[in-house]
Design a protein around this motif. Sequence first.
Motif, PDB file in Angstrom:
ATOM      1  N   LEU A 149       0.990  -1.076   0.118  1.00  0.00           N
ATOM      2  CA  LEU A 149      -0.061   0.050  -0.016  1.00  0.00           C
ATOM      3  C   LEU A 149       0.782   1.335  -0.151  1.00  0.00           C
ATOM      4  O   LEU A 149       1.709   1.364   0.939  1.00  0.00           O
ATOM      5  CB  LEU A 149      -1.001   0.042   1.338  1.00  0.00           C
ATOM      6  N   VAL A 150       0.755   1.890  -1.163  1.00  0.00           N
ATOM      7  CA  VAL A 150       1.884   3.186  -1.371  1.00  0.00           C
ATOM      8  C   VAL A 150       0.832   4.348  -1.327  1.00  0.00           C
ATOM      9  O   VAL A 150       0.027   4.479  -2.052  1.00  0.00           O
ATOM     10  CB  VAL A 150       2.498   3.122  -2.643  1.00  0.00           C
ATOM     11  N   ASP A 151       1.364   5.248  -0.360  1.00  0.00           N
ATOM     12  CA  ASP A 151       0.667   6.609  -0.494  1.00  0.00           C
ATOM     13  C   ASP A 151       1.642   7.835  -1.080  1.00  0.00           C
ATOM     14  O   ASP A 151       2.807   7.647  -0.983  1.00  0.00           O
ATOM     15  CB  ASP A 151       0.662   7.062   1.035  1.00  0.00           C
ATOM     16  N   PHE A 152       1.259   8.302  -2.293  1.00  0.00           N
ATOM     17  CA  PHE A 152       1.972   9.308  -3.126  1.00  0.00           C
ATOM     18  C   PHE A 152       1.275  10.430  -2.524  1.00  0.00           C
ATOM     19  O   PHE A 152       0.267  10.927  -2.500  1.00  0.00           O
ATOM     20  CB  PHE A 152       1.496   8.842  -4.499  1.00  0.00           C
ATOM     21  N   TRP A 153       2.504  11.291  -2.057  1.00  0.00           N
ATOM     22  CA  TRP A 153       2.270  12.529  -1.449  1.00  0.00           C
ATOM     23  C   TRP A 153       3.189  13.594  -1.851  1.00  0.00           C
ATOM     24  O   TRP A 153       4.174  13.318  -2.602  1.00  0.00           O
ATOM     25  CB  TRP A 153       2.370  12.205   0.201  1.00  0.00           C
ATOM     26  N   ALA A 154       3.063  14.916  -1.237  1.00  0.00           N
ATOM     27  CA  ALA A 154       3.964  16.142  -1.224  1.00  0.00           C
ATOM     28  C   ALA A 154       4.057  16.864  -0.200  1.00  0.00           C
ATOM     29  O   ALA A 154       2.878  16.739   0.711  1.00  0.00           O
ATOM     30  CB  ALA A 154       3.264  16.911  -2.572  1.00  0.00           C
ATOM     31  N   GLN A 155       5.259  17.356   0.200  1.00  0.00           N
ATOM     32  CA  GLN A 155       5.222  18.300   1.365  1.00  0.00           C
ATOM     33  C   GLN A 155       4.586  19.278   1.234  1.00  0.00           C
ATOM     34  O   GLN A 155       4.092  19.738   2.345  1.00  0.00           O
ATOM     35  CB  GLN A 155       6.838  18.596   1.234  1.00  0.00           C
ATOM     36  N   TRP A 156       4.124  20.025   0.308  1.00  0.00           N
ATOM     37  CA  TRP A 156       3.382  21.168   0.134  1.00  0.00           C
ATOM     38  C   TRP A 156       1.693  20.803   0.257  1.00  0.00           C
ATOM     39  O   TRP A 156       1.122  21.870   0.471  1.00  0.00           O
ATOM     40  CB  TRP A 156       3.554  21.955  -0.968  1.00  0.00           C
ATOM     41  N   CYS A 157       1.625  19.550   0.186  1.00  0.00           N
ATOM     42  CA  CYS A 157       0.081  19.180   0.328  1.00  0.00           C
ATOM     43  C   CYS A 157      -0.597  19.074   1.801  1.00  0.00           C
ATOM     44  O   CYS A 157      -0.036  18.384   2.663  1.00  0.00           O
ATOM     45  CB  CYS A 157       0.090  17.742  -0.501  1.00  0.00           C
ATOM     46  N   GLY A 158      -1.613  19.909   2.078  1.00  0.00           N
ATOM     47  CA  GLY A 158      -2.058  19.823   3.397  1.00  0.00           C
ATOM     48  C   GLY A 158      -2.800  18.626   3.684  1.00  0.00           C
ATOM     49  O   GLY A 158      -2.575  18.035   4.876  1.00  0.00           O
ATOM     50  N   PRO A 159      -3.689  18.195   2.869  1.00  0.00           N
ATOM     51  CA  PRO A 159      -4.410  16.864   3.360  1.00  0.00           C
ATOM     52  C   PRO A 159      -3.277  15.683   3.388  1.00  0.00           C
ATOM     53  O   PRO A 159      -3.738  14.876   4.263  1.00  0.00           O
ATOM     54  CB  PRO A 159      -5.306  16.708   1.999  1.00  0.00           C
TER      55      PRO A 159
END
Length: 141
Positions: free
Chosen positions: A58-68
């Motif tokens: 299970l992989v969470d694709f995320w970004a540092q600038w993303c509040g959610p």
Amino acid sequence: MEQLPCPGCGAVNRVPTGRLADRPTCGRCKSPLFTGRALQLDEAGFRLHRDRGTLPLLVDFWAQWCGPCRAMAPAFEAAAAELEPRIRLAKVDIDAAPALAAALGIQSVPTMLLLKGGREVDRVSGALSLPQIRAFAGRAL
């Protein structure tokens, strides 16, 4: 028998399925194969765990600038502690791996991909709570 890439050195370890909960360590570097935390993967690490690991991923694709993304991070970490060793949880920063995100069609963050046998089983976009992450991960178990 499960194949588990080591979070430390990347060596692929063979572990009997019935022994996953016995805190297995890497045969090469002796690091724990399960840390109770989501793995931070780059593109090469993602491909290693997807292609060589046999546990659902299970992989969470995320970004540092993303509040959610930041809001969901504690629930994702709690899910990793709870769901290991039945499933491997990992995070990929899309700003550090933009080619991978593009190749997988990640169009918004957070997006979670559920992989089994190296193939995508399901995906969901948007921040999820711990119970929602559990339910989503349960589709691979």
